[in-house]
Design an enzyme around this catalytic site. Structure first.
Site, short mmCIF file in Angstrom:
data_model
loop_
_atom_site.label_atom_id
_atom_site.label_comp_id
_atom_site.label_asym_id
_atom_site.label_seq_id
_atom_site.Cartn_x
_atom_site.Cartn_y
_atom_site.Cartn_z
N HIS A 167 0.27 4.52 -2.71
CA HIS A 167 0.75 3.26 -3.26
C HIS A 167 2.00 3.50 -4.13
O HIS A 167 2.03 4.46 -4.92
CB HIS A 167 -0.35 2.62 -4.11
CG HIS A 167 -0.09 1.20 -4.46
ND1 HIS A 167 -0.83 0.16 -3.95
CD2 HIS A 167 0.83 0.62 -5.28
CE1 HIS A 167 -0.38 -0.98 -4.43
NE2 HIS A 167 0.64 -0.72 -5.24
N HIS A 173 3.96 3.74 -7.07
CA HIS A 173 3.61 3.65 -8.49
C HIS A 173 4.16 4.85 -9.25
O HIS A 173 4.54 5.86 -8.67
CB HIS A 173 2.09 3.59 -8.67
CG HIS A 173 1.38 4.90 -8.45
ND1 HIS A 173 1.22 5.48 -7.21
CD2 HIS A 173 0.80 5.76 -9.33
CE1 HIS A 173 0.57 6.61 -7.32
NE2 HIS A 173 0.31 6.82 -8.61
N HIS A 228 0.82 -1.22 0.00
CA HIS A 228 0.00 0.00 0.00
C HIS A 228 0.85 1.27 0.00
O HIS A 228 0.45 2.28 -0.59
CB HIS A 228 -0.93 0.00 1.22
CG HIS A 228 -1.75 1.25 1.37
ND1 HIS A 228 -2.63 1.69 0.40
CD2 HIS A 228 -1.79 2.19 2.36
CE1 HIS A 228 -3.19 2.82 0.79
NE2 HIS A 228 -2.69 3.14 1.98
N GLN A 258 3.80 6.60 -13.60
CA GLN A 258 2.92 6.68 -14.76
C GLN A 258 3.75 6.77 -16.04
O GLN A 258 4.95 7.05 -15.99
CB GLN A 258 2.00 7.90 -14.66
CG GLN A 258 1.11 7.90 -13.42
CD GLN A 258 0.24 9.14 -13.35
OE1 GLN A 258 -0.65 9.34 -14.16
NE2 GLN A 258 0.50 9.98 -12.36
N ASN A 288 5.74 10.56 -9.43
CA ASN A 288 5.48 11.63 -8.48
C ASN A 288 5.52 11.01 -7.09
O ASN A 288 4.85 10.00 -6.84
CB ASN A 288 4.11 12.26 -8.71
CG ASN A 288 4.00 12.94 -10.05
OD1 ASN A 288 4.98 13.45 -10.58
ND2 ASN A 288 2.81 12.96 -10.62
#
Length: 391
Positions: free
Chosen positions: A214, A216, A163, A218, A203
């Site tokens: 979480h 991650h 998470h 893009q 970011n």
């Protein structure tokens, strides 16, 4: 639960790629670590989803030539949900998230994209009913009130099923899997009709505007060459096609180098804008991540992790940042634009942020708060305090 075995392809470093589709037709790709404990079977996405939103429209700013995508569907994206409703975690009975199965690394089409899901046709003509850009000449053409369909692709890259975290909290093996995913997606997205530039980024931190904790990043695939890269192409015309080679030699002979390897060099640039700004360049010319070789990707994983962990060692709390992988456009500047990372943070002290106000935001005239050499010394000490990162 229906859990068929997915087709697979083995990539570099033993990473296994497994593509499938989400319930609304969006592409989802699992990238399994070389030492994964996961099997080939993955759950089917059985959600009842609304149709995908219409592709946004973009408008040309006649004062700058920039294109502005107006993507109203992004207003509905998730904002700091509790862990039990994390949309990037593996699905559970109580959490109908975006990813049906547990995973190592997962990449999927964004539900609320700034570009796409529509694409131009293979020949550059607009598809029926869509006013897609018809190549770069059309994008660059003058005129008031010009609009085009914001064709392209936006993807989410999930670094881990956990998470919370970021790229810097990954293991070397997992970091290598993400790098392989970046390279694979760069190659695939670059051949989509109408895509002119592919941009992977991360970011990190609420101060940057992150809406999900979480771990991650893009990938944006644009139907035009971004303003930053267009400016770079103009500078290359002035400075010469060997500019990146000369920058690298100039910085390697300076006191601004942070960490250097056989294939990569990280440094604070001579004219840094942000209080914390690091550029990471490959030591040979490559246009994008897809052109890096196995040795470069293997070295990048621990070197990048050490750099990020050093940045976090500057203060008692994690540092917000934007990690931007600048890649050459698909159809221009491939022999002169060298792929590179620009990592920037507005953090100028433990409890202070740099805000873009009048001069920077309105006029683009930057004022540095910290001498680049001072920032480099501080960051170099922090990185050197981090043990060598090994697999």
């Amino acid at each position: 639960m229906n859990t068929p075995a997915l087709p697979s392809e083995t990539l570099g470093a033993g990473v296994v790629k497994r593509p499938t589709l989400l319930a609304d037709g969006r592409e989802l790709i699992y990238y399994d670590d070389p030492d994964t404990r996961l099997g080939a079977e993955r759950a089917i996405d059985a959600r009842d989803l609304d149709p995908r939103p219409a592709t946004a429209t973009m408008r040309r700013d006649v004062l700058t030539g920039d294109w502005i995508s107006v993507a109203a569907s992004r207003q509905n994206r998730a904002f700091m949900p509790p862990a039990e409703f994390d949309p990037l975690a593996p699905q559970t009975a109580a959490n109908p998230s975006e990813i049906p199965s547990t995973y190592d690394v997962a990449v999927f089409e964004n539900k609320s994209p700034s570009f796409g899901p529509a694409l131009a046709t293979a020949h550059g003509d607009a598809p029926a009913g869509d006013d897609a850009p018809r190549g770069l000449d059309d994008v660059d053409a003058p005129g008031l009130g010009r609009t085009r369909t914001a064709v392209g692709r936006c993807e989410v890259v999930c670094f881990s099923p956990e998470h919370e975290g970021s790229f810097g909290t990954l293991s070397v093996t997992r970091a290598r899997t993400v790098i392989e995913a970046w390279a694979d997606r760069t190659a695939a997205l670059s051949v989509l009709p109408g895509v002119q530039q592919v941009f992977p980024f991360e970011n990190r931190g609420e101060a940057i505007g992150v809406t999900l904790p979480h771990p991650h990043g893009q990938i944006y695939s644009y139907p035009y060459i971004t303003p930053r890269t267009a400016n770079l192409l103009r500078q290359l015309e002035t400075e010469g096609d060997d500019l990146f080679s000369r920058i690298l030699e100039f910085e390697q002979n300076s006191e601004r180098v942070i960490v250097a390897g056989e294939h990569w060099t990280a440094f604070v640039p001579f004219a840094a804008r942000w209080p914390l700004e690091v550029h990471l360049l490959p030591n040979r010319h490559v246009a994008d991540l897809a052109e890096t070789n196995d040795a470069e990707r293997t070295e990048l994983a621990p070197l990048y992790l050490r750099l990020l962990r050093g940045i976090d060692a500057l203060y008692d709390t994690p540092t917000p940042y934007i990690a931007a992988w600048h890649q050459a456009p698909v159809n221009r500047g491939r022999d002169s634009v060298r792929m590179h990372l620009q990592l920037t943070s507005p953090r100028r002290a433990a409890d202070k942020l740099k805000f873009l106000a009048g001069s920077e935001a309105a006029m683009g005239a930057w004022i540095g708060d910290i001498a680049p050499e001072t920032a480099a010394a501080k960051l170099r000490d922090a990185v050197e305090s981090i043990p060598e990162v090994h697999a």
